[in-house]
Design a protein around this motif. Structure first.
Motif, mmCIF file in Angstrom:
data_model
loop_
_atom_site.group_PDB
_atom_site.id
_atom_site.type_symbol
_atom_site.label_atom_id
_atom_site.label_comp_id
_atom_site.label_asym_id
_atom_site.label_seq_id
_atom_site.Cartn_x
_atom_site.Cartn_y
_atom_site.Cartn_z
ATOM 1 N N GLY A 103 0.775 -1.238 0.000
ATOM 2 C CA GLY A 103 0.000 0.000 0.000
ATOM 3 C C GLY A 103 0.804 1.285 0.000
ATOM 4 N N TYR A 104 2.109 1.205 -0.181
ATOM 5 C CA TYR A 104 2.937 2.409 -0.169
ATOM 6 C C TYR A 104 2.853 3.121 -1.510
ATOM 7 C CZ TYR A 104 4.801 0.778 4.224
ATOM 8 O OH TYR A 104 4.914 0.370 5.519
ATOM 9 N N SER A 105 2.941 4.444 -1.463
ATOM 10 C CA SER A 105 2.906 5.237 -2.688
ATOM 11 C C SER A 105 4.207 5.045 -3.463
ATOM 12 C CB SER A 105 2.722 6.718 -2.356
ATOM 13 O OG SER A 105 3.894 7.217 -1.733
ATOM 14 N N ALA A 106 4.181 5.405 -4.731
ATOM 15 C CA ALA A 106 5.368 5.284 -5.575
ATOM 16 C C ALA A 106 6.493 6.174 -5.048
ATOM 17 C CB ALA A 106 5.032 5.647 -7.011
ATOM 18 N N ASP A 107 6.161 7.376 -4.587
ATOM 19 C CA ASP A 107 7.186 8.292 -4.065
ATOM 20 C C ASP A 107 7.921 7.684 -2.875
ATOM 21 O OD1 ASP A 107 6.431 10.147 -5.959
ATOM 22 O OD2 ASP A 107 5.174 11.299 -4.578
ATOM 23 N N VAL A 108 7.163 7.193 -1.908
ATOM 24 C CA VAL A 108 7.767 6.591 -0.721
ATOM 25 C C VAL A 108 8.557 5.344 -1.111
ATOM 26 C CG1 VAL A 108 7.247 5.403 1.454
ATOM 27 C CG2 VAL A 108 6.054 7.514 0.888
ATOM 28 N N SER A 109 7.972 4.516 -1.967
ATOM 29 C CA SER A 109 8.622 3.270 -2.361
ATOM 30 C C SER A 109 9.974 3.524 -3.024
ATOM 31 C CB SER A 109 7.728 2.483 -3.328
ATOM 32 O OG SER A 109 6.531 2.111 -2.703
ATOM 33 N N PHE A 110 9.990 4.397 -4.011
ATOM 34 C CA PHE A 110 11.251 4.649 -4.720
ATOM 35 C C PHE A 110 12.283 5.309 -3.816
ATOM 36 C CE2 PHE A 110 8.789 3.973 -8.649
ATOM 37 C CZ PHE A 110 9.648 3.090 -9.278
ATOM 38 N N ALA A 111 11.862 6.220 -2.948
ATOM 39 C CA ALA A 111 12.814 6.875 -2.041
ATOM 40 C C ALA A 111 13.436 5.866 -1.076
ATOM 41 C CB ALA A 111 12.118 7.993 -1.271
ATOM 42 N N VAL A 112 12.625 5.012 -0.509
ATOM 43 C CA VAL A 112 13.119 4.018 0.448
ATOM 44 C C VAL A 112 14.024 3.006 -0.254
ATOM 45 C CG1 VAL A 112 12.402 2.104 1.941
ATOM 46 C CG2 VAL A 112 11.236 4.300 2.097
ATOM 47 N N VAL A 113 13.611 2.535 -1.414
ATOM 48 C CA VAL A 113 14.405 1.546 -2.152
ATOM 49 C C VAL A 113 15.730 2.153 -2.596
ATOM 50 C CG1 VAL A 113 14.488 0.170 -4.282
ATOM 51 C CG2 VAL A 113 12.439 0.144 -2.845
ATOM 52 N N ARG A 114 15.699 3.362 -3.123
ATOM 53 C CA ARG A 114 16.933 4.034 -3.557
ATOM 54 C C ARG A 114 17.919 4.155 -2.394
ATOM 55 N NH1 ARG A 114 14.952 8.995 -5.360
ATOM 56 N NH2 ARG A 114 13.756 7.653 -6.458
ATOM 57 N N ALA A 115 17.437 4.594 -1.239
ATOM 58 C CA ALA A 115 18.312 4.745 -0.068
ATOM 59 C C ALA A 115 18.856 3.390 0.388
ATOM 60 C CB ALA A 115 17.550 5.419 1.064
ATOM 61 N N ALA A 116 18.012 2.382 0.390
ATOM 62 C CA ALA A 116 18.457 1.055 0.832
ATOM 63 C C ALA A 116 19.489 0.471 -0.125
ATOM 64 C CB ALA A 116 17.260 0.108 0.946
ATOM 65 N N LEU A 117 19.288 0.651 -1.420
ATOM 66 C CA LEU A 117 20.255 0.136 -2.390
ATOM 67 C C LEU A 117 21.582 0.892 -2.313
ATOM 68 C CD1 LEU A 117 17.974 -0.603 -5.483
ATOM 69 C CD2 LEU A 117 19.022 -2.237 -3.898
ATOM 70 N N GLN A 118 21.520 2.192 -2.064
ATOM 71 C CA GLN A 118 22.773 2.960 -1.890
ATOM 72 C C GLN A 118 23.525 2.477 -0.662
ATOM 73 O OE1 GLN A 118 21.508 7.043 -1.802
ATOM 74 N NE2 GLN A 118 21.522 7.255 -4.035
ATOM 75 N N ASP A 119 22.825 2.260 0.423
ATOM 76 C CA ASP A 119 23.461 1.751 1.644
ATOM 77 C C ASP A 119 24.036 0.357 1.399
ATOM 78 O OD1 ASP A 119 22.722 4.043 2.953
ATOM 79 O OD2 ASP A 119 21.057 3.112 4.051
ATOM 80 N N ASP A 120 23.300 -0.468 0.691
ATOM 81 C CA ASP A 120 23.762 -1.829 0.424
ATOM 82 C C ASP A 120 24.986 -1.826 -0.480
ATOM 83 O OD1 ASP A 120 23.282 -4.688 0.787
ATOM 84 O OD2 ASP A 120 22.842 -4.698 -1.375
ATOM 85 N N ASN A 121 24.989 -0.945 -1.487
ATOM 86 C CA ASN A 121 26.134 -0.858 -2.392
ATOM 87 C C ASN A 121 27.380 -0.311 -1.700
ATOM 88 O OD1 ASN A 121 24.686 -1.901 -4.520
ATOM 89 N ND2 ASN A 121 24.088 0.093 -5.315
ATOM 90 N N SER A 122 27.176 0.583 -0.729
ATOM 91 C CA SER A 122 28.334 1.144 -0.019
ATOM 92 C C SER A 122 28.956 0.112 0.923
ATOM 93 C CB SER A 122 27.933 2.402 0.743
ATOM 94 O OG SER A 122 27.068 2.075 1.805
ATOM 95 N N LEU A 123 28.139 -0.850 1.382
ATOM 96 C CA LEU A 123 28.653 -1.898 2.249
ATOM 97 C C LEU A 123 29.415 -2.961 1.490
ATOM 98 C CD1 LEU A 123 25.589 -2.462 4.612
ATOM 99 C CD2 LEU A 123 27.691 -1.225 5.120
ATOM 100 N N ALA A 124 29.075 -3.130 0.202
ATOM 101 C CA ALA A 124 29.702 -4.197 -0.601
ATOM 102 C C ALA A 124 31.079 -3.863 -1.071
ATOM 103 C CB ALA A 124 28.828 -4.489 -1.817
#
Length: 179
Positions: free
Chosen positions: A158-179
């Motif tokens: 039920g999350y909006s596209a804005d919230v979804s993309f912002a959260v996913v983008r931040a999580a992927l950036q954090d994940d990529n910085s850890l790798a």
């Protein structure tokens, strides 16, 4: 006796219909207490259960009113509890929670009041938890596929596209910085 899904037996006809000589109020009270023993329910759900068991409308209304008076049926408390538990357990957005409550027959004012406790920060935090959990199982996939799957999962919650993309983008950036 017919079988339902998962092998549970279908209730027999005599279990569905109240006895003709049974007191309708007693039958209604028994049905309501049985339903409320398992979990809290909205007045609308309970009224549907009574109607399904052919309890007369006037008796159903009278018994439901009495249950409300003594605090056994309380849509406000039910809605607040539903929102807390479903948001914590399933990470659902306000929109999804509101839809579920509407499906349960809770009125709009009660839904609005119960959803007031879920602010934008709590909703974003729940979305982040969902993404972090799902990300563990899809790390081996390319970034476009991970993004698509994570955003789709949040959309189903039920999350909006804005919230979804912002959260996913931040999580992927954090994940990529850890790798």
């Amino acid at each position: 006796m017919t079988r339902r899904r998962f092998g549970r037996p279908e209730p027999r006809d005599r279990d569905k219909e109240p006895e003709p000589h049974a007191d309708p109020e007693s039958v209604a009270r028994t049905i309501l207490l049985t339903k409320l023993t398992a979990t809290a329910r909205s007045r609308h759900e309970l009224a549907e259960a009574l109607a399904a068991r052919n309890v007369p409308d006037d008796v159903a209304t009278r018994v439901l009113d009495r249950f409300e008076q003594v605090g056994l049926v309380d849509d406000e408390a039910f809605a607040e509890s539903w929102v807390r538990s479903r948001q914590a357990a399933k990470g659902l957005s306000r929109r999804a929670l509101g839809r579920e409550l509407r499906d349960k027959g809770v009125d709009a004012d009660t839904i609005t009041a119960s959803l007031a406790g879920v602010d934008d920060e709590a909703e974003a935090a729940a979305a982040r938890r969902l993404v972090e959990h799902k990300l563990r199982s899809i790390r081996q996939l390319d970034e476009a596929t991970r993004t698509r799957r994570l955003v789709a999962m949040l959309a189903r919650k039920g999350y909006s596209a804005d919230v979804s993309f912002a959260v996913v983008r931040a999580a992927l950036q954090d994940d990529n910085s850890l790798a």
